[in-house]
Write an enzyme that holds these catalytic residues in place. Structure first.
Site, PDB file in Angstrom:
ATOM      1  N   CYS A  73       0.676  -1.306   0.100  1.00 51.18           N
ATOM      2  CA  CYS A  73      -0.039   0.035  -0.010  1.00 51.18           C
ATOM      3  C   CYS A  73       0.811   1.293   0.022  1.00 51.18           C
ATOM      4  O   CYS A  73       1.636   1.523   0.898  1.00 51.18           O
ATOM      5  CB  CYS A  73      -0.847   0.067   1.242  1.00 51.18           C
ATOM      6  SG  CYS A  73      -1.757   1.541   1.203  1.00 51.18           S
ATOM      7  N   HIS A 159      -3.168  -4.285 -10.362  1.00 51.78           N
ATOM      8  CA  HIS A 159      -4.129  -3.175 -10.504  1.00 51.78           C
ATOM      9  C   HIS A 159      -4.574  -3.122 -12.113  1.00 51.78           C
ATOM     10  O   HIS A 159      -3.885  -3.783 -12.852  1.00 51.78           O
ATOM     11  CB  HIS A 159      -3.471  -1.994 -10.639  1.00 51.78           C
ATOM     12  CG  HIS A 159      -2.972  -1.656  -9.077  1.00 51.78           C
ATOM     13  ND1 HIS A 159      -3.943  -0.664  -8.325  1.00 51.78           N
ATOM     14  CD2 HIS A 159      -2.273  -1.727  -8.185  1.00 51.78           C
ATOM     15  CE1 HIS A 159      -3.303  -0.454  -7.182  1.00 51.78           C
ATOM     16  NE2 HIS A 159      -2.244  -1.078  -7.100  1.00 51.78           N
ATOM     17  N   GLU A 208     -10.573  -0.021  -4.246  1.00 53.92           N
ATOM     18  CA  GLU A 208      -9.455  -0.771  -3.775  1.00 53.92           C
ATOM     19  C   GLU A 208     -10.207  -2.257  -3.604  1.00 53.92           C
ATOM     20  O   GLU A 208     -11.277  -2.321  -2.993  1.00 53.92           O
ATOM     21  CB  GLU A 208      -8.885  -0.106  -2.556  1.00 53.92           C
ATOM     22  CG  GLU A 208      -8.117   0.986  -2.957  1.00 53.92           C
ATOM     23  CD  GLU A 208      -7.256   1.118  -1.892  1.00 53.92           C
ATOM     24  OE1 GLU A 208      -6.413   0.514  -1.166  1.00 53.92           O
ATOM     25  OE2 GLU A 208      -7.263   2.401  -1.551  1.00 53.92           O
ATOM     26  N   CYS A 217      -5.069   6.278  -3.319  1.00 51.00           N
ATOM     27  CA  CYS A 217      -4.344   5.033  -3.679  1.00 51.00           C
ATOM     28  C   CYS A 217      -3.142   5.092  -4.185  1.00 51.00           C
ATOM     29  O   CYS A 217      -2.968   5.312  -5.388  1.00 51.00           O
ATOM     30  CB  CYS A 217      -5.248   3.777  -4.217  1.00 51.00           C
ATOM     31  SG  CYS A 217      -4.283   2.490  -4.470  1.00 51.00           S
ATOM     32  N   GLY A 220      -1.929   2.577  -6.655  1.00 51.00           N
ATOM     33  CA  GLY A 220      -3.014   2.739  -7.819  1.00 51.00           C
ATOM     34  C   GLY A 220      -2.639   3.816  -8.620  1.00 51.00           C
ATOM     35  O   GLY A 220      -2.371   4.052  -9.912  1.00 51.00           O
TER      36      GLY A 220
END
Length: 280
Positions: A73, A159, A208, A217, A220
């Site tokens: 993350c 992703h 997410e 994110c 992301g």
């Protein structure tokens, strides 16, 4: 259990120091703590533990609000780095943080922002993972809203990136959960909806995996820039505008690491009683 509530661009976390305490945190305890009415409330819980890898300063684990553990993350690692510096647990402005299968380097900048070496993106389908015969610039997914063209990238977590004309009207609530659980992604996937504004600026919304749409994110943002760079539509340094604020992502190209820079701050500190054995 002592904890610190933190946020990065509106993406909120509970950071737990498991270096100086030994909390018992099964999935049901994480879910209870994540409840925004009856618990603390957070998108993810970050657990700082002693490193297993030689040369790392700390190991961290990431748990979604639903209790599932995930690999990485970007906003979370910035919060963890900020927490370690503020708690006097960092040996200096640079840290080596062990995550699942990798070492992530962070650097505390003079303006208080945190820069993170997110590593090189994985683009081969088997490493994302994505069920596909071979690597492609774009993949087509069958959905209830017709066939969708996506780019697929792993930044330590998977992703799918869709190009949209405008993020404000993108079908995030409809396509996000559907693509998140699409059978071509065996481990699920985070879903990014990217609007290109100019070569050095994009707008992004992210649904997410295991959380839903969040204000920001980090991984992301990195995945979206990688996808845009591979399509020839973006420069090496891009301002990524998310609902919660802006991240700066730099990626020179294939085989090179992605660097992400952005804010992280403490909201409050507290303690909570956990069910079951807590241990110290």
């Amino acid at each position: 259990m002592h904890f610190t509530k933190m946020e990065a661009l509106g993406n909120d976390f509970v950071v737990v120091d498991a270096l100086r305490q030994r909390p018992h945190l099964p999935a049901e305890a994480v879910r209870a703590l994540a409840d925004r009415r009856r618990g603390i409330g957070f998108d993810q819980l970050l657990l700082a533990e002693p490193p297993a890898h030689l040369g790392a300063d700390v190991r961290y684990r990431i748990f979604n609000a639903d209790g599932s553990e995930v690999e990485h993350c970007g906003n979370g690692v910035r919060c963890l780095a900020r927490f370690l510096h503020d708690s006097g647990l960092a040996p200096g402005p640079r840290l080596r943080i062990e995550t699942e299968g990798r070492i992530t380097e962070t650097r505390l900048e003079d303006d208080g922002q945190v820069a993170v070496d997110m590593g090189a993106p994985a683009l081969e389908p088997g490493r994302i993972p994505l069920r596909a015969a071979e690597r492609a610039a774009a993949y087509r997914l069958a959905t209830s809203r017709g066939e969708q063209e996506i780019a697929a990238v792993s930044m330590g977590n998977p992703h799918a990136v869709l190009r949209v004309d405008a993020v404000d009207t993108a079908p995030v609530a409809q396509l996000g959960p559907e693509i998140e659980r699409h059978p071509r992604f065996p481990n699920g996937v985070n879903v990014g909806f990217m609007e290109r504004v100019e070569r050095g600026r994009i707008r992004l919304r992210v649904f997410e995996r295991g959380v839903g749409e969040t204000p920001a994110c980090g991984t992301g943002a990195c995945a979206a820039v990688v996808a845009g760079r591979l399509a020839g539509r973006l420069d090496a340094t891009v301002a990524v505008e998310l609902t919660g604020g802006t991240l700066v992502v730099h990626w020179p190209g294939e085989g090179r690491a992605v660097w992400m820079t952005g804010p992280a701050r403490t909201v409050f500190r507290g303690e909570v009683e956990l069910p079951g054995p807590a241990g110290r």
